[in-house]
Design an enzyme around this catalytic site. Structure first.
Site, short mmCIF file in Angstrom:
data_model
loop_
_atom_site.label_atom_id
_atom_site.label_comp_id
_atom_site.label_asym_id
_atom_site.label_seq_id
_atom_site.Cartn_x
_atom_site.Cartn_y
_atom_site.Cartn_z
N TYR A 38 0.84 -1.19 0.00
CA TYR A 38 0.00 0.00 0.00
C TYR A 38 0.88 1.25 0.00
O TYR A 38 1.82 1.34 0.79
CB TYR A 38 -0.90 0.00 1.25
N ASP A 74 9.18 2.86 0.23
CA ASP A 74 8.09 3.52 0.95
C ASP A 74 8.27 3.16 2.43
O ASP A 74 7.91 2.07 2.86
CB ASP A 74 6.74 3.04 0.42
N LYS A 109 3.52 8.92 9.09
CA LYS A 109 3.33 8.30 10.40
C LYS A 109 4.30 8.83 11.47
O LYS A 109 4.12 9.95 11.92
CB LYS A 109 3.34 6.78 10.26
C1 LIG Z 1 -0.01 4.54 5.83
C2 LIG Z 1 0.79 4.28 4.63
C3 LIG Z 1 0.73 5.12 3.51
C4 LIG Z 1 -0.28 6.23 3.38
O1 LIG Z 1 -0.09 7.21 4.32
P1 LIG Z 1 -1.31 8.23 4.64
O2 LIG Z 1 -0.71 9.20 5.60
O3 LIG Z 1 -2.39 7.37 5.21
O4 LIG Z 1 -1.71 8.85 3.36
C5 LIG Z 1 1.60 4.88 2.47
N1 LIG Z 1 2.49 3.88 2.52
C6 LIG Z 1 2.57 3.05 3.58
C7 LIG Z 1 3.59 1.97 3.59
C8 LIG Z 1 1.71 3.20 4.65
O5 LIG Z 1 1.77 2.35 5.68
#
Ligand SMILES: *Cc1c(COP(=O)(O)O)cnc(C)c1O
Length: 428
Positions: free
Chosen positions: A144, A239, A267
């Site tokens: 994701y 990511d 995060k």
């Molecule tokens: C949470 C998450 C996102 C998206 O971040 P948001 O602040 O919710 O837009 C993207 N990549 C990873 C790996 C994530 O865990």
């Protein structure tokens, strides 16, 4: 436990907010029932509107690595707010947090702040396309990267070909530029690269996957990707929205000793306020406006309150490096305890863990990619989730989520969690 007030509030919310939530993962669609509404949180605990207390394993989906209402972070936000909450001009604190991030994370010279992980990943891909002058990207099924169009693509029956959108509103035109590979399967990536020579701008992945449960990379997977990228002048994007400032001060790049070309954050870097960021070496970052041609902007990017929270968080982590070892040990303790509890009731399961990321899969055998993660018994998970909730343990309402461990958890909290697993396992 009673959830009366939560249910009332949820009924009101559903009238004016789609599904009653501002992000779908908060709803209990995958497990049934009404979501609980939280009133406040402190340390390792959440308190809901009915007066129930929970030991929290979501921790805002990652940011609260030091626990809720962590004093240095809260104080920094309060002090900053008194000075005005947004100016739309440069501020000193933006440079200070950038300096600290550049110090902590290997292999980056410059960083740009945005407001979410979604924005960070979306901007990183645009930057990669601008830098390489190529259009296609490779992502992995089950990874994701936020909700922007290029990422909402799933694998069709395991076929590793052009993606098809898995949300209405994503156009075929966008989907065709996102190629899908299988996590932990370097051959699936090599085939895509060979079939699209000179067309692939970047490979983006969660280097330790956390959005199909926790799935660590197999030995040689990340280094194989690095080599493939080098040989084909493709940019490798890690990511690290979930793993950054969690698995090590420098994230997966530090923990596994592999360099990415672009790294994204979210995060933890915001300490609980809306922050994302992307970073790379100067040569790549200087492609961005206002000095380069790749446009990227934000009215509230680098917002003083968000930067104050983020800087306080990163400073705490920088100055207390033993935290990283401590949360890893707590997670390992939890792993052992849950495993023993489930084994004693012969519940088929697999627990994946890396550092302070852990997930319980109700299936046997290795869980190494999206397909194997999808083998989990969802009926068992639903019972497990509600059982844990009724025993005061709040885990994510989906079998595809990682549990987030915080330093605020005491060993008594971990023991209480393991006791709850024993109680719940009896009737699974
Ligand atoms: C949470 C998450 C996102 C998206 O971040 P948001 O602040 O919710 O837009 C993207 N990549 C990873 C790996 C994530 O865990």
């Amino acid at each position: 436990m009673t959830y009366k007030r939560s249910s009332e509030l949820f009924a009101e919310a559903q009238k004016v907010i789609p599904g009653g939530v501002n992000s779908p993962v908060r709803a209990f669609n995958a497990v049934g029932g009404d979501p609980v509404f939280i009133e406040r949180a402190e340390g390792a605990y959440l308190y809901d509107v009915d007066g129930n207390r929970y030991i929290d394993y979501i921790n805002s989906w990652g940011p609260m690595i030091l626990g809720h209402a962590y004093k240095p972070v809260v104080d920094a936000v309060i002090e900053k707010a008194k000075l005005g909450t947004s100016f739309g001009t440069p501020t000193e604190i933006e440079t200070r947090i950038a300096e600290l991030a550049v110090k902590l994370v290997p292999n980056i010279d410059k960083i740009r702040m945005v407001n979410s992980g979604t924005e960070a990943c979306m901007s990183a891909v645009r930057l990669a396309r601008g830098f390489t002058k190529r259009e296609k990207i490779i992502k992995f099924a089950g990874c994701y990267h936020g909700h922007s169009d290029s990422f909402l693509i799933q694998a069709g029956s395991g076929a590793v070909t052009f993606g098809t959108p898995n949300s209405p509103g994503v156009t075929q035109g966008t989907a065709k530029d996102t190629l899908l590979a299988i996590f932990n399967d370097i051959d699936s990536v090599r085939k895509l690269v060979e079939a699209n020579t000179g067309e692939i701008a970047c490979i983006i992945l969660e280097p330790v996957a956390g959005n199909m449960g926790c799935i660590p990379p197999r030995d040689g997977f990340l280094s194989g990707l690095r080599r493939l990228c080098d040989e084909n002048e493709i940019l490798l994007i890690f990511d690290e929205v979930m793993t950054g400032f969690r698995l090590a001060p420098g994230g997966v790049q530090e923990r596994f000793g592999i360099n990415a070309d672009i790294v994204t954050f979210g995060k933890v870097i915001g300490g609980g306020l809306p922050v994302g960021a992307f970073a790379a070496r100067a040569e790549i970052m200087d492609m961005l406006a206002p000095i380069g041609p790749v446009y990227q902007a934000g009215t509230l990017s680098g917002n003083p309150l968000a930067m104050a929270a983020g800087l306080a968080m990163l400073t705490e982590l920088d100055q207390n490096r033993e935290i990283f070892k401590s949360i890893d040990e707590k997670t390992a303790y939890l792993h052992k305890g849950i495993q023993a509890a489930l084994n004693s009731y012969n519940i088929p399961h697999t627990i994946n863990r890396l550092g302070s990321m852990i997930s319980v899969h109700f299936c046997e055998g290795e869980v190494s990619n999206f397909e194997t993660a999808a083998h989990g018994n969802n009926h068992t998970f639903k019972q497990f989730f509600h059982g844990m909730l009724d025993n005061g343990i709040y885990i994510a309402p989906s079998a595809f989520e990682t549990w987030f461990i915080t330093e605020a958890l005491s060993y008594e909290d971990l023991d209480a969690t393991i006791e709850a697993v024993k109680i719940v396992a009896k009737y699974l």
